[in-house]
Design an enzyme around this catalytic site. Structure first.
Site, PDB file in Angstrom:
ATOM      1  N   ASP A   6      70.736 -13.543  60.293  1.00  0.00           N
ATOM      2  CA  ASP A   6      69.393 -13.930  60.692  1.00  0.00           C
ATOM      3  C   ASP A   6      69.421 -15.447  60.826  1.00  0.00           C
ATOM      4  OD1 ASP A   6      66.565 -13.791  61.106  1.00  0.00           O
ATOM      5  OD2 ASP A   6      66.281 -14.339  58.999  1.00  0.00           O
ATOM      6  N   ASP A   8      66.288 -18.055  60.790  1.00  0.00           N
ATOM      7  CA  ASP A   8      65.357 -18.782  59.930  1.00  0.00           C
ATOM      8  C   ASP A   8      65.443 -18.280  58.491  1.00  0.00           C
ATOM      9  OD1 ASP A   8      64.515 -20.094  62.249  1.00  0.00           O
ATOM     10  OD2 ASP A   8      62.916 -18.650  62.610  1.00  0.00           O
TER      11      ASP A   8
END
Length: 187
Positions: A6, A8
């Site tokens: 991922d 953020d």
């Protein structure tokens, strides 16, 4: 092994009630470049799978997202780290497709591109939707406590998403992956 990340909260600072809207707002988390470089040195492909609803909501356009990602790649390159592929879902939450996490679409696209099975794939994220996407795709899941991860862990991980390895941050997750896959020594 294919490593999916991922963005953020794993690579850069997460803005819980906002988005990274420009390269200037991209604040890298400590030591992530070194962690990615260690994965690169092992020869494992590394890809990002990130929801970017800010595009679907009209907050930024794809050109700006490209500039943000160029900045992210430049930061990683300072540690001789690279990302081999980037997958993003621009869907807003009210019009999501299977690509938007918690859907497994981006993860499946990455496995197809790199010709890896779920058993050969790990997804590292910081949110419940990351864990849900990983479970739906059938891949190993690591929750980092950076970003939303500590809150995700504190809220409890539903039994249908287990097993999940919990790591402090990306560096700790990489330590665990490399320790789990150390090739046997030969005499």
């Amino acid at each position: 092994m294919l490593i999916l990340l991922d963005r953020d909260g794993v690579l850069n600072q997460d803005y819980p009630d906002d988005y990274v809207k420009s390269p200037a707002e991209l604040i890298m988390l400590p030591h992530v470049g070194k962690a990615v470089a260690r994965l690169n040195a092992r020869g494992w492909p590394v890809a990002i799978c990130t929801n970017q609803a800010c595009i679907g909501k009209g907050i930024i356009d794809e050109a700006m997202l490209g500039r943000i990602h160029d900045t992210l790649f430049d930061h990683l390159a300072r540690d001789n780290a690279r990302i081999d592929a980037l997958f993003f879902a621009p869907d807003p939450p009210w019009a999501q497709t299977d690509r938007r996490k918690p859907g497994p679409g981006m993860l499946r696209e990455a496995m197809t591109r790199f010709r890896k099975t779920p058993a050969e794939t790990v997804f590292i994220g910081d949110s419940i939707t990351d864990l849900q996407a990983g479970a739906s795709a059938g891949v190993r899941r690591i929750l980092v406590r950076s970003g939303k991860g500590a809150r995700t862990q504190a809220n409890g991980i539903p039994p249908d998403l287990l097993p999940v390895t919990v790591a402090e941050d990306l560096g700790d997750a990489v330590d665990r992956l490399l320790a789990d896959s150390t090739p046997p020594t030969t005499a």
